[in-house]
Write a protein that holds these residues in place. Sequence first.
Motif, short mmCIF file in Angstrom:
data_model
loop_
_atom_site.label_atom_id
_atom_site.label_comp_id
_atom_site.label_asym_id
_atom_site.label_seq_id
_atom_site.Cartn_x
_atom_site.Cartn_y
_atom_site.Cartn_z
N ALA A 5 1.72 0.71 9.27
CA ALA A 5 1.58 0.43 7.84
C ALA A 5 0.34 -0.40 7.59
N CYS A 21 1.04 4.56 5.48
CA CYS A 21 1.80 4.50 6.73
C CYS A 21 1.47 5.75 7.53
N TRP A 35 10.15 3.55 2.14
CA TRP A 35 9.55 2.22 2.12
C TRP A 35 10.65 1.20 1.81
N LEU A 80 2.46 4.49 -0.68
CA LEU A 80 3.20 3.84 -1.76
C LEU A 80 2.16 3.24 -2.71
N TYR A 93 6.33 -5.28 3.47
CA TYR A 93 6.72 -3.90 3.20
C TYR A 93 6.70 -3.11 4.51
N CYS A 95 7.45 0.74 6.37
CA CYS A 95 7.71 2.17 6.25
C CYS A 95 8.68 2.58 7.35
#
Length: 123
Positions: A5, A21, A35, A80, A93, A95
Amino acid sequence: VQLQASGGGLVQAGGSLRLSCAASGRAFSTYAKGWFRQAPGKEREFVAAISWSGGTTYYADSVKGRFTISRDNANDTVYLQMSSLKPEDTAVYYCAARPNSQVAVFTEVYEYWGQGTQVTVSS
């Protein structure tokens, strides 16, 4: 086998970021992807998911209308796009990929995870 990511950073409220990602080591193009995010002191939570074909997407209510998930199967990458960011979007965050074509919201059904990328939204 890796999901990498990237794209996180520091942004002001109302701004935008695009997370990527990329997969390596095996082909995830037929896997559903998602995500998730985890803020300090909180559980990891679902953000968005996309089916293997990209034809089905699903979003958490908290990001609906602001975030867009997409994928490029030729390059085995999921994205995203995050817009109208809020301070409460601040989190790491992650993935993830699951060996199934359909979207899912539960962390338990995803078998492969990226290392996470930090998103910080200042007010």
